[in-house]
Design a protein around this motif. Structure first.
Motif, PDB file in Angstrom:
ATOM      1  N   LEU A   1      26.423  59.693  41.691  1.00 16.23           N
ATOM      2  CA  LEU A   1      25.024  60.023  41.433  1.00 16.23           C
ATOM      3  C   LEU A   1      24.366  58.940  40.579  1.00 16.23           C
ATOM      4  N   ARG A   2      23.885  59.272  39.383  1.00 13.49           N
ATOM      5  CA  ARG A   2      23.166  58.299  38.562  1.00 13.49           C
ATOM      6  C   ARG A   2      24.075  57.548  37.594  1.00 13.49           C
ATOM      7  N   ALA A   3      25.334  57.828  37.615  1.00 11.72           N
ATOM      8  CA  ALA A   3      26.257  57.139  36.704  1.00 11.72           C
ATOM      9  C   ALA A   3      26.350  55.660  37.072  1.00 11.72           C
ATOM     10  N   LYS A   4      26.508  54.838  36.052  1.00  8.29           N
ATOM     11  CA  LYS A   4      26.693  53.406  36.284  1.00  8.29           C
ATOM     12  C   LYS A   4      28.173  53.144  36.542  1.00  8.29           C
ATOM     13  N   ALA A   5      28.571  53.457  37.761  1.00  6.37           N
ATOM     14  CA  ALA A   5      29.973  53.296  38.166  1.00  6.37           C
ATOM     15  C   ALA A   5      29.999  52.971  39.649  1.00  6.37           C
ATOM     16  N   LYS A   6      30.875  52.073  40.017  1.00  5.91           N
ATOM     17  CA  LYS A   6      31.006  51.664  41.412  1.00  5.91           C
ATOM     18  C   LYS A   6      32.469  51.627  41.782  1.00  5.91           C
ATOM     19  N   LEU A   7      32.800  52.267  42.901  1.00  6.20           N
ATOM     20  CA  LEU A   7      34.175  52.295  43.379  1.00  6.20           C
ATOM     21  C   LEU A   7      34.365  51.261  44.480  1.00  6.20           C
ATOM     22  N   ALA A   8      35.500  50.572  44.451  1.00  3.39           N
ATOM     23  CA  ALA A   8      35.797  49.549  45.454  1.00  3.39           C
ATOM     24  C   ALA A   8      37.256  49.639  45.857  1.00  3.39           C
ATOM     25  N   ASP A   9      37.504  49.388  47.121  1.00  2.47           N
ATOM     26  CA  ASP A   9      38.869  49.322  47.628  1.00  2.47           C
ATOM     27  C   ASP A   9      39.432  47.951  47.277  1.00  2.47           C
ATOM     28  N   ALA A  10      40.409  47.926  46.374  1.00  2.00           N
ATOM     29  CA  ALA A  10      41.012  46.662  45.952  1.00  2.00           C
ATOM     30  C   ALA A  10      42.350  46.403  46.638  1.00  2.00           C
ATOM     31  N   SER A  11      42.693  47.235  47.619  1.00  2.00           N
ATOM     32  CA  SER A  11      44.004  47.128  48.255  1.00  2.00           C
ATOM     33  C   SER A  11      44.222  45.787  48.936  1.00  2.00           C
ATOM     34  N   GLY A  12      43.158  45.205  49.467  1.00  2.00           N
ATOM     35  CA  GLY A  12      43.306  43.948  50.180  1.00  2.00           C
ATOM     36  C   GLY A  12      43.478  42.741  49.294  1.00  2.00           C
ATOM     37  N   THR A  13      43.090  42.849  48.021  1.00  2.00           N
ATOM     38  CA  THR A  13      43.141  41.702  47.120  1.00  2.00           C
ATOM     39  C   THR A  13      44.249  41.798  46.084  1.00  2.00           C
ATOM     40  N   LEU A  14      44.891  42.968  45.999  1.00  2.00           N
ATOM     41  CA  LEU A  14      45.955  43.167  45.026  1.00  2.00           C
ATOM     42  C   LEU A  14      47.272  43.455  45.733  1.00  2.00           C
ATOM     43  N   ALA A  15      48.363  43.134  45.075  1.00  2.00           N
ATOM     44  CA  ALA A  15      49.698  43.477  45.562  1.00  2.00           C
ATOM     45  C   ALA A  15      50.417  44.278  44.482  1.00  2.00           C
ATOM     46  N   ALA A  16      51.175  45.285  44.913  1.00  2.00           N
ATOM     47  CA  ALA A  16      51.985  46.088  44.000  1.00  2.00           C
ATOM     48  C   ALA A  16      53.456  45.847  44.325  1.00  2.00           C
ATOM     49  N   VAL A  17      54.253  45.609  43.299  1.00  2.00           N
ATOM     50  CA  VAL A  17      55.684  45.361  43.467  1.00  2.00           C
ATOM     51  C   VAL A  17      56.435  46.214  42.463  1.00  2.00           C
ATOM     52  N   GLY A  18      57.466  46.923  42.930  1.00  2.00           N
ATOM     53  CA  GLY A  18      58.296  47.706  42.045  1.00  2.00           C
ATOM     54  C   GLY A  18      59.582  46.970  41.713  1.00  2.00           C
ATOM     55  N   PHE A  19      60.093  47.183  40.501  1.00  2.00           N
ATOM     56  CA  PHE A  19      61.339  46.564  40.045  1.00  2.00           C
ATOM     57  C   PHE A  19      62.252  47.655  39.502  1.00  2.00           C
ATOM     58  N   ALA A  20      63.533  47.551  39.809  1.00  2.00           N
ATOM     59  CA  ALA A  20      64.490  48.544  39.330  1.00  2.00           C
ATOM     60  C   ALA A  20      65.827  47.886  39.026  1.00  2.00           C
ATOM     61  N   GLY A  21      66.467  48.341  37.948  1.00  2.00           N
ATOM     62  CA  GLY A  21      67.790  47.836  37.593  1.00  2.00           C
ATOM     63  C   GLY A  21      67.732  46.777  36.508  1.00  2.00           C
ATOM     64  N   ASP A  22      68.607  45.810  36.609  1.00  2.00           N
ATOM     65  CA  ASP A  22      68.716  44.730  35.622  1.00  2.00           C
ATOM     66  C   ASP A  22      67.693  43.642  35.979  1.00  2.00           C
ATOM     67  N   VAL A  23      66.453  43.870  35.587  1.00  2.00           N
ATOM     68  CA  VAL A  23      65.354  43.021  36.049  1.00  2.00           C
ATOM     69  C   VAL A  23      64.605  42.334  34.907  1.00  2.00           C
ATOM     70  N   ARG A  24      64.988  42.581  33.672  1.00  2.00           N
ATOM     71  CA  ARG A  24      64.191  42.083  32.558  1.00  2.00           C
ATOM     72  C   ARG A  24      64.175  40.554  32.490  1.00  2.00           C
ATOM     73  N   ASP A  25      65.300  39.928  32.732  1.00  2.00           N
ATOM     74  CA  ASP A  25      65.324  38.463  32.689  1.00  2.00           C
ATOM     75  C   ASP A  25      64.415  37.873  33.760  1.00  2.00           C
ATOM     76  N   ALA A  26      64.461  38.438  34.944  1.00  2.00           N
ATOM     77  CA  ALA A  26      63.611  37.932  36.029  1.00  2.00           C
ATOM     78  C   ALA A  26      62.141  38.131  35.700  1.00  2.00           C
ATOM     79  N   LEU A  27      61.788  39.292  35.175  1.00  2.00           N
ATOM     80  CA  LEU A  27      60.387  39.555  34.842  1.00  2.00           C
ATOM     81  C   LEU A  27      59.905  38.672  33.697  1.00  2.00           C
ATOM     82  N   SER A  28      60.813  38.254  32.850  1.00  4.59           N
ATOM     83  CA  SER A  28      60.425  37.387  31.732  1.00  4.59           C
ATOM     84  C   SER A  28      59.983  36.002  32.198  1.00  4.59           C
ATOM     85  N   THR A  29      60.274  35.648  33.445  1.00  8.24           N
ATOM     86  CA  THR A  29      59.777  34.383  33.977  1.00  8.24           C
ATOM     87  C   THR A  29      58.325  34.495  34.438  1.00  8.24           C
TER      88      THR A  29
END
Length: 371
Positions: free
Chosen positions: A143-171
Motif C-alpha cells: 500500500l503506502r509503505a515505502k517498501a519494495k519487494l524484488a526477486d533476487a534469486s537470479g543475482t544471488l547464490a546460496a551454498v550450504g556447508f556441513a562438517g569440518d568446513v571452518r578452514d575452507a570458509l576462512s579463505t
C-alpha cells in the motif's frame, strides 16, 4: 484482525483432506497463486553415499537451488515486514538472522523464511516453489509503505556447508559466526551459522552469484561438492521445517514447532493470523506437533503432503508429512506433523492404513512439556 477460526479447529486436523494420500499443492489457491503457477519442486534424487559421508565425516558444500530469495528495500521495509511476519523484523540487527513465518488470516503458514539484513535490505530465504506467489501476495499489502519487494534469486547464490568446513570458509570470510543464527558479512556476501545437524556444524553462504560461483572451485581442494539433497536431509535432522508448495496452508506455526525454534515472537504486534497463533499458545490448544521419523521408500514416493494413519483410527488421517529426504542408511527421513495422542503409542503408517510403518527418531531439541 480476521479471526474466523476458533482454537478448537486450530487444534484439529491439519489436513482437512479425506481423499487421496497426497494433498494437492497450493498453486491454484486463491490469492497465493502467481500469474503463471509454479509446479511443486520435484523430489531430489537419492545422493551417493559419499555425499553423505563427506558432510558427516569430512566436510562438504552444497549449492542450494531449492531456495529463492526475496529482497525488501525501502525506508519502511522493516516496519512493513514486522506487520506481516510472525517474527520481529524491526529489531533485526546486522549480526543476526531469524526464522519467520507468513500466515493466512486463519493462522495457516503460507511460507517459512530465514530473514536477515544486508545493508538497508531485508533478505528472505524461502522455498523456491512458493517464492513468486508469496512475493506477489506480500506486495499486495505494501500500500503506502515505502517498501519494495524484488526477486533476487537470479543475482544471488546460496551454498550450504556441513562438517569440518571452518578452514575452507576462512579463505572466503575473515571471521566466522560463532553461534546459531549469528551472521557475518564480507566482500563476498553473508555467512550465517544455522542449527547443527547429525552433530555437524552447518553454515549458509549467500552472496552475489558470479562472485560465489567464481570462488567455489577453490574450495574443491578442501571440501567435497555434494548434492543439495544432502542439505534437505540435514535440515530434517536439525528438526527445522520448510513450507513448500505441497503443504501451503496446512499448519499453524506451533504445529511445525516454529515456536520452539524461535520463529514466532509472541510479544510483537499484529500480523495476519496473530490472534489464532496466540490463542493456540496461551489457551493450551496445541494438540499437534512435528516429529522426526524414517520410513521405507524413495524420495519420489514419499512426498510432503502425504497423510499418515494410526492403527487405532484408520478411517481418518492423524497427520501429514511436512518434509522428506533420502536418508544415508536407507529409506526416507521425514518431519511429520501429527496429533500428539497418535505419537504416544501404536503404529503410524504412511499414505494409508496398510502403508509402510514409520520409525520415530528423537528430535535434536525438546518440545514444551505442556504441549
Amino acid at each position: 484482525m480476521n479471526a474466523s477460526q476458533d482454537s478448537t479447529s486450530v487444534a484439529g486436523s491439519a489436513s482437512g483432506s479425506t481423499s487421496g494420500s497426497v494433498t494437492a499443492g497450493a498453486a491454484a489457491r486463491g490469492p497465493l497463486a502467481p500469474a503463471a503457477p509454479v509446479p511443486p519442486l520435484a523430489p531430489l534424487p537419492r545422493p551417493a553415499r559419499d555425499d553423505f559421508d563427506a558432510a558427516l565425516s569430512r566436510g562438504a558444500y552444497m549449492p542450494l537451488t531449492q531456495f529463492g530469495v526475496i529482497d525488501v528495500a525501502g525506508d519502511d521495509a522493516a516496519t512493513f515486514l514486522h506487520s506481516q511476519l510472525t517474527n520481529d523484523t524491526q529489531h533485526l540487527d546486522a549480526a543476526s538472522a531469524r526464522l519467520a513465518g507468513y500466515c493466512t488470516a486463519k493462522g495457516r503458514l503460507l511460507a517459512s523464511f530465514l530473514t536477515w539484513r544486508d545493508g538497508d535490505i531485508i533478505r528472505l530465504l524461502v522455498a523456491q516453489d512458493v517464492q513468486a506467489a508469496v512475493q506477489k501476495r506480500l506486495s499486495m499489502f505494501v500500500l503506502r509503505a515505502k517498501a519494495k519487494l524484488a526477486d533476487a534469486s537470479g543475482t544471488l547464490a546460496a551454498v550450504g556447508f556441513a562438517g569440518d568446513v571452518r578452514d575452507a570458509l576462512s579463505t572466503v570470510f575473515d571471521a566466522l559466526p560463532d553461534g546459531v543464527h549469528v551472521k557475518v558479512d564480507g566482500p563476498h556476501g553473508s555467512l550465517i551459522r544455522v542449527p547443527d545437524a547429525a552433530g555437524r556444524l552447518r553454515y549458509l553462504w549467500v552472496g552475489p552469484k558470479a562472485d560465489v560461483e567464481a570462488r567455489l572451485p577453490a574450495l574443491d581442494a578442501k571440501l567435497t561438492r555434494a548434492t543439495a539433497a544432502v542439505w534437505d536431509w540435514l535440515d530434517i535432522r536439525a528438526g527445522e521445517p520448510r513450507i513448500t508448495q505441497r503443504v501451503v496452508e496446512q499448519f499453524v506455526p506451533q504445529m511445525v514447532n516454529y515456536d520452539v525454534l524461535g520463529g514466532v515472537n509472541f510479544r510483537k504486534g499484529c500480523y495476519p493470523g496473530q490472534e489464532i497463533v496466540a490463542r493456540s499458545q496461551y489457551r493450551g490448544t496445541i494438540k499437534r506437533r512435528t516429529a522426526l521419523a524414517n520410513v521405507a521408500g524413495e524420495p519420489e514416493t514419499v512426498l510432503p503432503g502425504t497423510e499418515l494413519f494410526h492403527a487405532d483410527d484408520a478411517a481418518q488421517p492423524c497427520g501429514m508429512v511436512v518434509n522428506a529426504a533420502a536418508a544415508p542408511d536407507g529409506g526416507v527421513d521425514m518431519l511429520v506433523e501429527m496429533k500428539l495422542a497418535a505419537l504416544e503409542a501404536g503404529t503410524v503408517r504412511l499414505g494409508s492404513a496398510d502403508g509402510p510403518e514409520l520409525t520415530f527418531l528423537p528430535l535434536p531439541y525438546a518440545l514444551p512439556a505442556d504441549a
